[in-house]
Design a protein around this motif. Sequence first.
Motif, PDB file in Angstrom:
ATOM      1  N   THR A  77       0.834  -1.195   0.000  1.00 20.34           N
ATOM      2  CA  THR A  77       0.000   0.000   0.000  1.00 20.34           C
ATOM      3  C   THR A  77       0.874   1.253   0.000  1.00 20.34           C
ATOM      4  O   THR A  77       2.102   1.191   0.104  1.00 20.34           O
ATOM      5  CB  THR A  77      -0.930   0.029   1.225  1.00 20.34           C
ATOM      6  N   ALA A  78       0.236   2.415  -0.070  1.00 17.96           N
ATOM      7  CA  ALA A  78       0.968   3.679  -0.129  1.00 17.96           C
ATOM      8  C   ALA A  78       1.570   4.071   1.219  1.00 17.96           C
ATOM      9  O   ALA A  78       2.447   4.922   1.282  1.00 17.96           O
ATOM     10  CB  ALA A  78       0.037   4.790  -0.612  1.00 17.96           C
ATOM     11  N   VAL A  79       1.101   3.463   2.306  1.00 20.99           N
ATOM     12  CA  VAL A  79       1.573   3.744   3.672  1.00 20.99           C
ATOM     13  C   VAL A  79       1.425   5.246   3.980  1.00 20.99           C
ATOM     14  O   VAL A  79       2.353   5.932   4.378  1.00 20.99           O
ATOM     15  CB  VAL A  79       3.024   3.270   3.900  1.00 20.99           C
ATOM     16  N   THR A  80       0.223   5.723   3.756  1.00 20.34           N
ATOM     17  CA  THR A  80      -0.077   7.135   3.977  1.00 20.34           C
ATOM     18  C   THR A  80      -1.028   7.286   5.163  1.00 20.34           C
ATOM     19  O   THR A  80      -1.607   6.315   5.656  1.00 20.34           O
ATOM     20  CB  THR A  80      -0.736   7.751   2.740  1.00 20.34           C
ATOM     21  N   ALA A  81      -1.187   8.529   5.589  1.00 23.35           N
ATOM     22  CA  ALA A  81      -2.153   8.827   6.643  1.00 23.35           C
ATOM     23  C   ALA A  81      -2.706  10.224   6.411  1.00 23.35           C
ATOM     24  O   ALA A  81      -2.056  11.086   5.815  1.00 23.35           O
ATOM     25  CB  ALA A  81      -1.523   8.734   8.020  1.00 23.35           C
ATOM     26  N   SER A  82      -3.928  10.443   6.879  1.00 28.34           N
ATOM     27  CA  SER A  82      -4.573  11.735   6.778  1.00 28.34           C
ATOM     28  C   SER A  82      -5.431  11.946   8.011  1.00 28.34           C
ATOM     29  O   SER A  82      -6.091  11.012   8.487  1.00 28.34           O
ATOM     30  CB  SER A  82      -5.434  11.811   5.515  1.00 28.34           C
ATOM     31  N   VAL A  83      -5.380  13.153   8.531  1.00 32.72           N
ATOM     32  CA  VAL A  83      -6.196  13.529   9.693  1.00 32.72           C
ATOM     33  C   VAL A  83      -7.055  14.713   9.285  1.00 32.72           C
ATOM     34  O   VAL A  83      -6.526  15.771   8.926  1.00 32.72           O
ATOM     35  CB  VAL A  83      -5.317  13.909  10.903  1.00 32.72           C
ATOM     36  N   THR A  84      -8.364  14.548   9.328  1.00 32.50           N
ATOM     37  CA  THR A  84      -9.280  15.613   8.921  1.00 32.50           C
ATOM     38  C   THR A  84     -10.021  16.147  10.138  1.00 32.50           C
ATOM     39  O   THR A  84     -10.533  15.375  10.954  1.00 32.50           O
ATOM     40  CB  THR A  84     -10.296  15.099   7.895  1.00 32.50           C
ATOM     41  N   GLY A  85     -10.041  17.472  10.243  1.00 27.74           N
ATOM     42  CA  GLY A  85     -10.741  18.102  11.337  1.00 27.74           C
ATOM     43  C   GLY A  85     -11.831  19.037  10.847  1.00 27.74           C
ATOM     44  O   GLY A  85     -12.066  19.173   9.637  1.00 27.74           O
ATOM     45  N   SER A  86     -12.469  19.705  11.769  1.00 28.23           N
ATOM     46  CA  SER A  86     -13.562  20.617  11.431  1.00 28.23           C
ATOM     47  C   SER A  86     -13.074  21.887  10.752  1.00 28.23           C
ATOM     48  O   SER A  86     -13.878  22.625  10.180  1.00 28.23           O
ATOM     49  CB  SER A  86     -14.342  20.974  12.700  1.00 28.23           C
ATOM     50  N   ALA A  87     -11.740  22.128  10.777  1.00 21.49           N
ATOM     51  CA  ALA A  87     -11.222  23.365  10.182  1.00 21.49           C
ATOM     52  C   ALA A  87      -9.984  23.128   9.314  1.00 21.49           C
ATOM     53  O   ALA A  87      -9.249  24.063   9.027  1.00 21.49           O
ATOM     54  CB  ALA A  87     -10.880  24.359  11.289  1.00 21.49           C
ATOM     55  N   GLY A  88      -9.781  21.878   8.890  1.00 25.89           N
ATOM     56  CA  GLY A  88      -8.617  21.631   8.045  1.00 25.89           C
ATOM     57  C   GLY A  88      -8.234  20.169   8.002  1.00 25.89           C
ATOM     58  O   GLY A  88      -8.976  19.290   8.457  1.00 25.89           O
ATOM     59  N   ARG A  89      -7.035  19.911   7.472  1.00 30.32           N
ATOM     60  CA  ARG A  89      -6.601  18.528   7.251  1.00 30.32           C
ATOM     61  C   ARG A  89      -5.068  18.481   7.279  1.00 30.32           C
ATOM     62  O   ARG A  89      -4.391  19.431   6.899  1.00 30.32           O
ATOM     63  CB  ARG A  89      -7.096  18.046   5.888  1.00 30.32           C
ATOM     64  N   ILE A  90      -4.536  17.358   7.729  1.00 31.92           N
ATOM     65  CA  ILE A  90      -3.099  17.101   7.654  1.00 31.92           C
ATOM     66  C   ILE A  90      -2.901  15.809   6.863  1.00 31.92           C
ATOM     67  O   ILE A  90      -3.500  14.780   7.185  1.00 31.92           O
ATOM     68  CB  ILE A  90      -2.457  16.964   9.045  1.00 31.92           C
ATOM     69  N   ASP A  91      -2.065  15.883   5.833  1.00 32.91           N
ATOM     70  CA  ASP A  91      -1.755  14.710   5.013  1.00 32.91           C
ATOM     71  C   ASP A  91      -0.296  14.325   5.196  1.00 32.91           C
ATOM     72  O   ASP A  91       0.602  15.185   5.138  1.00 32.91           O
ATOM     73  CB  ASP A  91      -1.982  15.012   3.523  1.00 32.91           C
TER      74      ASP A  91
END
Length: 343
Positions: A235-249
């Motif tokens: 797999t791509a071995v990625t992560a993403s965190v999405t919040g109410s005011a933005g995102r971290i990739d």
Amino acid sequence: MTADGVRWGILATGGIAAAFTADLVDLPDARVVAVASRSEESAEAFAERFGIERAYGDWRSLAEDADVDVVYVATPHAAHRAAAGLCLTSGRNVLCEKPFTLNVREAGELVALAREHGRFLMEAMWMYCNPLVRRLKDLVDDGAIGEVRTVQADFGLAGPFPPAHRLRDPAQGGGALLDLGVYPVSFAQLLLGEPSDVTARAVLSPEGVDLQTAAVLSWDSGALASLHCSIVGGTAVTASVTGSAGRIDIPNGFFHPDRFVLHRDGKDPEEFAADPADGPRTSLRHEAKEVMRALRAGETESPLVPLDGTLAVMRTLDAIRGRVGVRYPSEAGDPTGEAVALV
């Protein structure tokens, strides 16, 4: 500990032990003074490779070596309970590779032993000690993306692994979940804590271990985590965190990233890169430095990798295994049922 530095013993001589020892010998305040294996020949070869003073052909001799301040347990994870337990009861401090144990019952036993004997104990979850991961967590905790809504993470290897490989062997705690899935689960719980509910599906091997597993964790806050691990597909071995005011990739290698991108609503993306001074992204030095800091401070656990957090991750892994029907031979007849506990 001496004025020359913290004295380390290495228990096991496989690839991860070699990688950790190579990083240790580059730290000026660390001394690797002993190594142990079930094979005297293997221990001696390892000692010669890294210039280690003493080589033992059994675990107990290392565990009882009073000149060792802390033992790094790098056995296959089915042996973590026995190896780390022996060291703790013999008075040694312990850094134990992930996954901490096969199940939360074993993990709880190690934590109880450490507390009974007043010894330091930490899971070698190097991701939690990585400076860039710590920066990401600080941003999330400070509200950079608002309230966390979703976490996504994956870790898969292409394989194929033959039936005799340890990743396919139930007796060695085989399967994708404990070896790889521990990272997505630990990443989600680093940001959100222990989930309130767990659902999961898996494809099992003929031997009865998970070839790939997908899990959804949920929290009372309304947050969800979608996690995947595999030993049948890279797999791509990625992560993403999405919040109410933005995102971290995290675009690659989320558990040892070289960069991540912060997207705040209404603002240009911001890239955060690893500091070259921190060493290679694959370096294990940060967890070693945290262990030595804690030992010098007289602490019996690390605030970066707290034992209660390790137990919480083990409960989640147990719950996932319970959902998908993976049970290891050593758990047969376990009257507590904790090995497949359902949250």
